[in-house]
Design an enzyme around this catalytic site. Structure first.
Site, PDB file in Angstrom:
ATOM      1  CG  HIS A  56       0.275   0.535   2.690  1.00  0.00           C
ATOM      2  ND1 HIS A  56       0.514  -0.624   2.954  1.00  0.00           N
ATOM      3  CD2 HIS A  56      -0.197   0.922   2.934  1.00  0.00           C
ATOM      4  CE1 HIS A  56       1.153  -0.570   3.993  1.00  0.00           C
ATOM      5  NE2 HIS A  56       1.086   0.532   4.555  1.00  0.00           N
TER       6      HIS A  56
ATOM      7  CG  ASP B 285       1.318   4.991   5.235  1.00  0.00           C
ATOM      8  OD1 ASP B 285       1.139   3.919   5.120  1.00  0.00           O
ATOM      9  OD2 ASP B 285       2.709   5.462   4.900  1.00  0.00           O
TER      10      ASP B 285
ATOM     11  CG  HIS C 262       4.905   1.229   2.809  1.00  0.00           C
ATOM     12  ND1 HIS C 262       4.087   2.284   2.236  1.00  0.00           N
ATOM     13  CD2 HIS C 262       4.355   1.221   4.098  1.00  0.00           C
ATOM     14  CE1 HIS C 262       2.996   2.633   3.834  1.00  0.00           C
ATOM     15  NE2 HIS C 262       3.404   1.991   4.402  1.00  0.00           N
TER      16      HIS C 262
ATOM     17  NE  ARG D 213       1.752   5.708   8.571  1.00  0.00           N
ATOM     18  CZ  ARG D 213       1.322   7.072   9.053  1.00  0.00           C
ATOM     19  NH1 ARG D 213       0.929   7.937   9.579  1.00  0.00           N
ATOM     20  NH2 ARG D 213       1.180   6.834   7.219  1.00  0.00           N
TER      21      ARG D 213
HETATM   22 FE   LIG Z   1       1.767   1.990   5.347  1.00  0.00          FE
END
Ligand SMILES: [Fe+2]
Length: 303
Positions: free
Chosen positions: A119, A121, A279, A294
């Site tokens: 995917h 983000d 990723h 994150r």
């Molecule tokens: Fe991700």
């Protein structure tokens, strides 16, 4: 071992010069000489931008970064996105999410199922994330070797090596990206580990459509922009044709020649460009504790 390194010149007062060291894949470079836990100089930012534009995934090793410093660096790359999964944000720092399999008092402290499918983000939003900054705090090991790697695939190289006939078929096409469909894919494969989202959150996450091939807003490179994780269909195609074409494009992203595989160390800060790469997280660590922070930086409407 790195093939070569690209110095970025520095004045004496700015400390050691940052160096960009390609990691031997079509994507991926280590950037040395930057302390991401301290205020970042303009010169260091210049090195970060150059490394991101040229290599798409950059790795800064041996960092000591408090949450506020990670947020400060992310803000140098653009406006930050605050995740709607605010139950997993870093205490006192709502712009940062915890990615973790750790439970405290029976409750997950972070998102435990992030990245199970290829995917990019937040592609299920109108303005997907442009950059992600992931900082490794607790990295699991087995027999002295890190586990829980992250794979990255070059969407530019994947597009460029498609047969001309496929490029013609997807030229101008648009695809539907759906967070609800994504959760359903995870549920069907028995991999849904996060708390359910509410009806109100669902209502704020309508399906969106994006170009199947997008143009990188900084480099101008054409990038494949359909993902196994979040793309449900190609708009306007009969269901079977759409499914077959998507499978072919997802298989393209899976080809190892387009990949960089990151083996994590505690103190790694990895920053990636969500237009230039997709990723995938490798879930080979079971209950061995893993914790990362994150940050997401918003992009513009893909074109
Ligand atoms: Fe991700």
């Amino acid at each position: 071992m790195p093939a070569r390194s690209e110095p970025v010149t520095a004045t004496r007062s700015s400390g050691p010069a940052a160096r960009i060291i390609p990691l031997g894949s079509p994507i991926g470079a280590e950037v040395t000489g930057i302390d991401a836990g301290a205020p970042i100089s303009d010169l260091a930012m210049q090195a970060i931008w150059k490394a991101l534009d040229d290599h798409s995934v950059i790795v800064l090793r041996d960092q000591h970064i408090f949450p506020a410093a990670q947020v400060a660096l992310a803000r140098r790359l653009g406006d930050m996105r605050t995740s709607f999964y605010n139950r997993y944000s870093v205490p006192g720092q709502p712009e940062l999410s915890v990615v973790s399999n750790i439970k405290e008092g029976g409750e997950s402290i972070g998102i435990a199922d992030a990245g199970m499918l290829w995917h990019t983000d937040a592609s299920y939003l109108k303005t997907p994330d442009m950059y992600t900054l992931l900082y490794g705090i607790e990295i699991p090991q087995r027999d002295g070797k890190a586990i829980g790697d992250t794979l990255f695939s070059s969407t530019g190289a994947a597009y460029e090596s498609l047969p001309a006939e496929i490029k013609d078929r997807i030229a101008g096409a648009r695809a539907i990206h759906s967070f609800i469909d994504h959760l359903e894919k995870k549920r069907q494969s028995n991999n849904l580990k996060r708390a359910p989202i509410t009806e109100a959150q669902k209502a704020e996450l309508p399906d969106v459509d994006h170009p199947v091939v997008r143009t990188h807003p900084r480099t101008g490179r054409r990038c494949l922009f359909v993902t196994e994780g979040h793309t449900s269909t190609i708009a306007g195609l009969p269901a079977q044709e759409s499914a077959e074409l998507l499978r072919l494009l997802w298989d393209q992203i899976r080809k190892p020649e387009f990949h960089y595989r990151h083996s994590w160390r505690k103190g790694d800060l990895v920053i990636w460009d969500n237009c230039a790469v997709q990723h995938l997280a490798v879930f080979d660590y079971g209950d061995t504790p893993r914790r990362l922070h994150r940050a997401g930086v918003m992009g513009t409407v893909p074109y």
